[in-house]
Scaffold this motif. Sequence first.
Motif, PDB file in Angstrom:
ATOM      1  N   PRO A  54     -10.832  -1.816  -1.387  1.00  0.00           N
ATOM      2  CA  PRO A  54     -10.760  -3.255  -1.103  1.00  0.00           C
ATOM      3  C   PRO A  54      -9.070  -3.638  -2.072  1.00  0.00           C
ATOM      4  CG  PRO A  54     -12.070  -3.000  -3.256  1.00  0.00           C
ATOM      5  CD  PRO A  54     -11.900  -1.453  -2.406  1.00  0.00           C
ATOM      6  N   PRO A  55      -8.553  -4.656  -1.706  1.00  0.00           N
ATOM      7  CA  PRO A  55      -7.288  -4.829  -2.102  1.00  0.00           C
ATOM      8  C   PRO A  55      -7.155  -4.881  -3.623  1.00  0.00           C
ATOM      9  CG  PRO A  55      -7.700  -6.515  -0.417  1.00  0.00           C
ATOM     10  CD  PRO A  55      -8.922  -5.565  -0.512  1.00  0.00           C
ATOM     11  N   GLY A  56      -6.411  -4.725  -4.419  1.00  0.00           N
ATOM     12  CA  GLY A  56      -6.449  -4.781  -5.729  1.00  0.00           C
ATOM     13  C   GLY A  56      -6.952  -3.400  -6.560  1.00  0.00           C
ATOM     14  N   SER A  57      -7.644  -2.543  -5.798  1.00  0.00           N
ATOM     15  CA  SER A  57      -8.202  -1.349  -6.195  1.00  0.00           C
ATOM     16  C   SER A  57      -7.038  -0.511  -6.522  1.00  0.00           C
ATOM     17  CB  SER A  57      -9.462  -0.565  -5.566  1.00  0.00           C
ATOM     18  OG  SER A  57      -8.926  -0.359  -4.151  1.00  0.00           O
ATOM     19  N   ALA A  58      -7.189   0.537  -7.092  1.00  0.00           N
ATOM     20  CA  ALA A  58      -6.123   1.705  -7.439  1.00  0.00           C
ATOM     21  C   ALA A  58      -5.798   2.502  -6.198  1.00  0.00           C
ATOM     22  CB  ALA A  58      -6.523   2.541  -8.616  1.00  0.00           C
ATOM     23  N   ARG A  59      -6.883   2.675  -5.405  1.00  0.00           N
ATOM     24  CA  ARG A  59      -6.841   3.675  -4.182  1.00  0.00           C
ATOM     25  C   ARG A  59      -5.927   2.718  -3.231  1.00  0.00           C
ATOM     26  NH1 ARG A  59     -12.491   5.679  -2.044  1.00  0.00           N
ATOM     27  NH2 ARG A  59     -12.330   7.416  -3.338  1.00  0.00           N
ATOM     28  N   TYR A  60      -6.157   1.383  -3.273  1.00  0.00           N
ATOM     29  CA  TYR A  60      -5.658   0.655  -2.208  1.00  0.00           C
ATOM     30  C   TYR A  60      -4.314   0.485  -2.455  1.00  0.00           C
ATOM     31  CZ  TYR A  60      -4.572  -3.687   0.726  1.00  0.00           C
ATOM     32  OH  TYR A  60      -4.274  -4.419   1.807  1.00  0.00           O
ATOM     33  N   ASP A  61      -3.940   0.367  -3.625  1.00  0.00           N
ATOM     34  CA  ASP A  61      -2.438   0.328  -4.083  1.00  0.00           C
ATOM     35  C   ASP A  61      -1.650   1.359  -4.071  1.00  0.00           C
ATOM     36  OD1 ASP A  61      -2.835  -2.267  -4.428  1.00  0.00           O
ATOM     37  OD2 ASP A  61      -3.278  -2.185  -6.711  1.00  0.00           O
ATOM     38  N   ALA A  62      -2.385   2.400  -4.283  1.00  0.00           N
ATOM     39  CA  ALA A  62      -1.793   3.994  -4.282  1.00  0.00           C
ATOM     40  C   ALA A  62      -1.376   4.193  -2.811  1.00  0.00           C
ATOM     41  CB  ALA A  62      -2.438   4.814  -4.922  1.00  0.00           C
ATOM     42  N   ALA A  63      -2.483   3.742  -2.043  1.00  0.00           N
ATOM     43  CA  ALA A  63      -2.379   4.286  -0.524  1.00  0.00           C
ATOM     44  C   ALA A  63      -1.071   3.373   0.259  1.00  0.00           C
ATOM     45  CB  ALA A  63      -3.490   3.890   0.450  1.00  0.00           C
ATOM     46  N   VAL A  64      -1.113   2.194  -0.204  1.00  0.00           N
ATOM     47  CA  VAL A  64       0.070   1.157   0.189  1.00  0.00           C
ATOM     48  C   VAL A  64       1.427   1.690  -0.249  1.00  0.00           C
ATOM     49  CG1 VAL A  64       1.098  -1.125   0.078  1.00  0.00           C
ATOM     50  CG2 VAL A  64      -1.233  -0.878   0.334  1.00  0.00           C
ATOM     51  N   ALA A  65       1.484   2.031  -1.550  1.00  0.00           N
ATOM     52  CA  ALA A  65       2.979   2.538  -2.057  1.00  0.00           C
ATOM     53  C   ALA A  65       3.130   3.894  -1.603  1.00  0.00           C
ATOM     54  CB  ALA A  65       2.645   2.725  -3.655  1.00  0.00           C
ATOM     55  N   SER A  66       2.426   4.684  -1.255  1.00  0.00           N
ATOM     56  CA  SER A  66       2.574   5.930  -0.698  1.00  0.00           C
ATOM     57  C   SER A  66       3.057   5.691   0.809  1.00  0.00           C
ATOM     58  CB  SER A  66       1.453   6.957  -0.697  1.00  0.00           C
ATOM     59  OG  SER A  66       1.721   7.844  -0.206  1.00  0.00           O
ATOM     60  N   ALA A  67       2.521   4.864   1.578  1.00  0.00           N
ATOM     61  CA  ALA A  67       2.735   4.768   2.790  1.00  0.00           C
ATOM     62  C   ALA A  67       4.131   4.055   2.966  1.00  0.00           C
ATOM     63  CB  ALA A  67       1.765   3.674   3.445  1.00  0.00           C
ATOM     64  N   VAL A  68       4.507   3.198   2.095  1.00  0.00           N
ATOM     65  CA  VAL A  68       5.815   2.384   2.213  1.00  0.00           C
ATOM     66  C   VAL A  68       6.886   3.601   1.658  1.00  0.00           C
ATOM     67  CG1 VAL A  68       7.343   0.947   0.804  1.00  0.00           C
ATOM     68  CG2 VAL A  68       4.803   0.305   1.574  1.00  0.00           C
ATOM     69  N   ALA A  69       6.641   4.290   0.647  1.00  0.00           N
ATOM     70  CA  ALA A  69       7.625   5.425   0.171  1.00  0.00           C
ATOM     71  C   ALA A  69       7.904   6.424   1.328  1.00  0.00           C
ATOM     72  CB  ALA A  69       7.057   5.971  -0.990  1.00  0.00           C
ATOM     73  N   HIS A  70       6.722   6.777   2.148  1.00  0.00           N
ATOM     74  CA  HIS A  70       7.007   7.614   3.291  1.00  0.00           C
ATOM     75  C   HIS A  70       7.310   7.062   4.461  1.00  0.00           C
ATOM     76  CE1 HIS A  70       4.825  10.125   0.094  1.00  0.00           C
ATOM     77  NE2 HIS A  70       5.344  11.059   0.935  1.00  0.00           N
TER      78      HIS A  70
END
Lengths: 404, 394
Positions: A54-70
Amino acid sequence: MTSTVDRLLTRAWRRAALVLLNGLVAFAILNVVCALILDPAPGAPAGDAAISAPPGSARYDAAVASAVAHGAFREKERFFPRLSPADVAGLMLESWLIRPYAYEPYTEFREGAYRGRFVRVDAQGFREGGTPQPWPPDRTARNVFVFGGSTIFGYGLPDADTVPAHLEHLLVRRVGPVRVYNFARGYYFSTQERVLFQQLLAAGTVPEVAVFVDGLNDFYNRTGDPQFTARLRGLLAHGPEAAETSAWSLLADLPAVRAVTRIARRVAARAEAAPTPGAPAAEVASVIARIRVNQRLIEAVAREHGVRVLFVWQPVPTYGYDLSAHPFAAGLGIHDLSGAGYPPMLELAASGALGPDFHSCAEIQRGLHEPLYLDQVHYTPRMAKRVARCIARAVVSRRLLSPG
Amino acid sequence: LTSVAAGGRRRRTDGLARLWTALAVLVLNTTLLLVLVNLGLAALFRAGLLPGAPAAAMRSGAAPGTPAYEAAVADAVARGTFRAREGLFPGRTPREVAALSLESRRFRGLAYLPYAQFVEGAYAGRFVHVDRAGFRSGGVPLPWPPEAGATNVFVFGDSTTFGDGLPDDATVPAALAALLGRRGRPVRVYNFGCAGYFSTQERVRFEALLVEGRVPAIAVFVDGIGDFARPDGEPALTDRLRQLMANAGEPPQDPLRAALGALPLARAATALRTWAGAEPEPAADTRPTPGRPVEATAAGVLARYLENKRQIGASARARGVRALFVWQPAPGVGGDATARSLGYAQLAARRDLGPDFAWCADVLVRTLDGVHYTPRTARRIARCIARALEGDAG
């Protein structure tokens, strides 16, 4: 003599032990290295292997950050001028990767309940639109249930931009208050839609109008078995206690194995993108027969419950579309049967054989030389609106809804 | 001084090497010991000398002639497991009755099927033959797909229709085929009865067959017992599939634990624990519906049945199939205050549900095991169905 043999055996045993231990240590180091190199964000969309985050979870935020970075979803950003790159990444991840399917009796699976920033799926299995929708539906309201696959669910689109969400907006503007429920689900084709419709009726949830938007997935699904049948058959045959299942899940999770799998997937994707030979006519005929029987069964059961139905033939990139304007045309090979199946299906419609409840929207993209799909097959927000407009026109012109 | 330091380093290195080698030997020996123990236990599991824990829903078929089949039959005869049934099958030896009873369920399993969820797995026994398409033949081989020129009858129902405990030629559908054939109607009756089925699964299975282009002349739906066994409306393997799919979509919380749990050593430990203290799970048809009054459960089950009947009727008409809905006799009905007894009483009061409905619940019923019909009861029910098909419904 015996002591010499003993010494030799002992030495060999020690060597074997050293080889085993050293091998294990080397494999562990290899996995640590792979884990450091592999990014946690997933590669190609694979909704059937999604993990709930879910949004706000560490897994969600990490996935979004990584997708943006790549820059994983950079090519989608142009379809959403008002969304930031992080928002687009969140939308795409919510659509494909961080929202799992759940088992459902009879249909086989459903979109799992999820409350994301862009994708909200109710516990009853329908996707929320722009406005709140009560469950069970208000019997005094005019309710429209829309069935279809991922293109109608709105993969890659926010809740308010899906075909059913636009349809509700358009119908409200033209005929007054209407509630449109989005019962489309990833991979769904006519058989699953019929089963779901019948289950809803059996549960006492009877809409005024049921709209079935089909075409793409029926030709994608050549066997008539839902997407996860092979997997469930295997899981049920062997059970969770089967050694191969558990051992494989353990192995598959190792970074070194994941690295090999990822390389293999890339090779397979390239092979898939290659053009495939023409689809056999027998397969086309078999799919069309399936669609027609499902339509007849839906009509029969709908009539029994006083539900008006509309069968919409959806636009697909393999028919009536200028592929030179399609930025993601590579990889359409798995959908080649729709290209072969659309002309005979539309000929049948023109002859009147598909009945008065059939309405084609397949031609709405003719003459448009712009990107209409945000990946191989899923509609852009503007295309979703066009499809909704085509459906709304049919609903209004056929007077499917009672006077408001 | 330098040589003393070098000697000290060498001693340390030699010491570490010896320690590493000792560790390596320990790892190898322990691994080998574990492998040998697991292989031994796996062999015992395979030979059936250790009970599987827990039993898989999908059993692999033990075919006649295999050691597992013959050993189980011999064991059942020696223990007299099925002695009570022997009188119901005159002319059959105790060994044959044991084989028939074991083929009925223990030697066979269910297979996953999309939509309806599961189907009787293919099996070729001495008394029970289940085709790959999921139907049981009635003593004579039936073509699949069905021949278009023949009068084909599909019969749907639960294990009582499938004929648990009965040979192929003594089930309700087989007896129906014999009766209809005697009345001058050459028909082919396909037994699509399946253990655990109820009206929703039958509807879904029937419609899936229609979509595949398998359109019979007549479809008979034998219901009553199965519907009350599943008051929640979910097929029997739903919880298990839900869990399997959840685990398949998401990696197990602890894959190492899952893998270790699959080892024969762990399975043996589980079997030991189960043997030491587990209680048997209650049968499906005796499960209470938590928090729901019996009246509401009965009303809900009947409403679902009537809705399925309505939808099946519509689908059948759309494809030119004659549908017949049969309300079956259930042993013990009326003798207790269960939802089933209440539901049967409610339906009995309004048994006239149209010309496509046959009330066969008053047929005198005798069972093999408290649920499944004896050969004579199966014949009586078949006669009731045949009369209804001949136009004397109810």
